[in-house]
Design a protein around this motif. Structure first.
Motif, PDB file in Angstrom:
ATOM      1  N   LYS A  65       0.962  -1.131   0.124  1.00 53.80           N
ATOM      2  CA  LYS A  65      -0.036  -0.001   0.084  1.00 53.80           C
ATOM      3  C   LYS A  65       1.017   1.270  -0.179  1.00 53.80           C
ATOM      4  O   LYS A  65       1.717   1.473   0.894  1.00 53.80           O
ATOM      5  CB  LYS A  65      -0.878  -0.044   1.263  1.00 53.80           C
ATOM      6  CG  LYS A  65      -2.020  -1.106   1.283  1.00 53.80           C
ATOM      7  CD  LYS A  65      -2.993  -1.003   2.199  1.00 53.80           C
ATOM      8  CE  LYS A  65      -3.842  -2.203   2.095  1.00 53.80           C
ATOM      9  NZ  LYS A  65      -4.934  -2.136   2.820  1.00 53.80           N
ATOM     10  N   GLU A  67       0.978   5.492  -0.371  1.00 51.54           N
ATOM     11  CA  GLU A  67       0.197   6.719   0.115  1.00 51.54           C
ATOM     12  C   GLU A  67       0.571   7.698  -0.825  1.00 51.54           C
ATOM     13  O   GLU A  67       1.642   8.021  -1.307  1.00 51.54           O
ATOM     14  CB  GLU A  67       0.874   7.352   1.536  1.00 51.54           C
ATOM     15  CG  GLU A  67       0.514   6.382   2.730  1.00 51.54           C
ATOM     16  CD  GLU A  67       1.324   6.953   3.987  1.00 51.54           C
ATOM     17  OE1 GLU A  67       1.206   8.215   3.979  1.00 51.54           O
ATOM     18  OE2 GLU A  67       1.052   6.194   4.967  1.00 51.54           O
ATOM     19  N   ARG A  69       0.942  11.363  -2.557  1.00 51.44           N
ATOM     20  CA  ARG A  69       1.650  12.711  -1.586  1.00 51.44           C
ATOM     21  C   ARG A  69       0.984  13.637  -2.356  1.00 51.44           C
ATOM     22  O   ARG A  69       1.064  14.989  -2.105  1.00 51.44           O
ATOM     23  CB  ARG A  69       2.784  12.453  -1.715  1.00 51.44           C
ATOM     24  CG  ARG A  69       3.471  11.384  -0.928  1.00 51.44           C
ATOM     25  CD  ARG A  69       4.866  11.660  -0.447  1.00 51.44           C
ATOM     26  NE  ARG A  69       5.649  10.377   0.136  1.00 51.44           N
ATOM     27  CZ  ARG A  69       5.223  10.080   1.248  1.00 51.44           C
ATOM     28  NH1 ARG A  69       4.269  10.467   2.049  1.00 51.44           N
ATOM     29  NH2 ARG A  69       5.923   8.860   1.852  1.00 51.44           N
ATOM     30  N   SER A  75       5.391   8.625  -4.751  1.00 54.93           N
ATOM     31  CA  SER A  75       5.178   7.914  -3.522  1.00 54.93           C
ATOM     32  C   SER A  75       6.310   6.918  -3.530  1.00 54.93           C
ATOM     33  O   SER A  75       5.965   6.119  -4.649  1.00 54.93           O
ATOM     34  CB  SER A  75       3.758   7.751  -3.273  1.00 54.93           C
ATOM     35  OG  SER A  75       2.987   8.612  -3.235  1.00 54.93           O
ATOM     36  N   SER A 159      -6.492  10.692  -2.087  1.00 55.13           N
ATOM     37  CA  SER A 159      -7.914  11.471  -1.242  1.00 55.13           C
ATOM     38  C   SER A 159      -8.987  12.175  -2.084  1.00 55.13           C
ATOM     39  O   SER A 159      -8.572  12.593  -3.251  1.00 55.13           O
ATOM     40  CB  SER A 159      -7.183  12.235  -0.274  1.00 55.13           C
ATOM     41  OG  SER A 159      -6.491  13.456  -0.703  1.00 55.13           O
TER      42      SER A 159
END
Length: 181
Positions: A65, A67, A69, A75, A159
């Motif tokens: 996994k 993240e 950025r 990432s 996100s």
């Protein structure tokens, strides 16, 4: 003909566990009669596992996994490939979903392959840089070996605020192309 060499075999040896094996074979020919040939074999198992490089006490990784950025930023995840078996492991290549070193923003550094002796490990760097808008991106990290393929899922989540920014910039780029055309 006399004093010549010949090839005998192949002799197949498929142990199911770690072992040492010694035996003999009798070879008969029409000139000298019967000859003894010594046979030796050792068995074990190769075992390639991926470990999380950031943990003080590494644990096996079943899904990588990453993240996200931000757009334009890479990432990075450092993993360790470790041979937990009794025999050497030869990884022929590392690929992303069956392609070469990169696909859809995922990138594997040094994907040409490597060898590991029993107990040996080396780092594997996986990175992601978004080049399109999607909430979650999933691909597979594939370690191709002569005995099979180790497949580990890789995913990155973007996100909601970043996804909104991405979609807005995508609409603005289409609008500029339409206006300038």
């Amino acid at each position: 003909p006399p004093h010549k060499k010949a090839i005998l075999g192949p002799v197949f040896f498929h142990p199911s566990s770690r072992c040492e094996w010694k035996s003999s074979a009798l070879v008969r020919n029409n000139l000298s009669g019967v000859e003894w040939v010594s046979l030796r074999g050792s068995g074990g198992s190769p075992g390639l596992v991926l470990l999380n490089g950031s943990d003080p006490d590494p644990v096996p990784v079943h899904t990588v996994k990453l993240e996200h950025r931000g757009f334009g930023q890479r990432s990075v995840k450092i993993l360790f490939a470790k041979n937990t078996g009794d025999l050497p492991v030869e990884v022929e290549k590392v690929s992303v979903s069956g392609t070469k070193c990169e696909l859809d923003g995922f990138f594997v550094r040094d994907c040409n392959g490597f060898g590991l002796l029993p107990g040996e490990s080396r780092n594997v760097m996986v990175s992601f840089r978004a080049d399109f808008c999607a909430g979650i991106v999933r691909r597979e990290l594939e370690f191709v070996m002569s005995g099979g393929i180790l497949v580990v899922p890789v995913e990155v989540g973007i996100s909601s605020p970043m996804l909104t920014i991405c979609k807005r910039s995508h609409v603005l780029m289409k609008l500029k192309k339409f206006v300038l055309a």
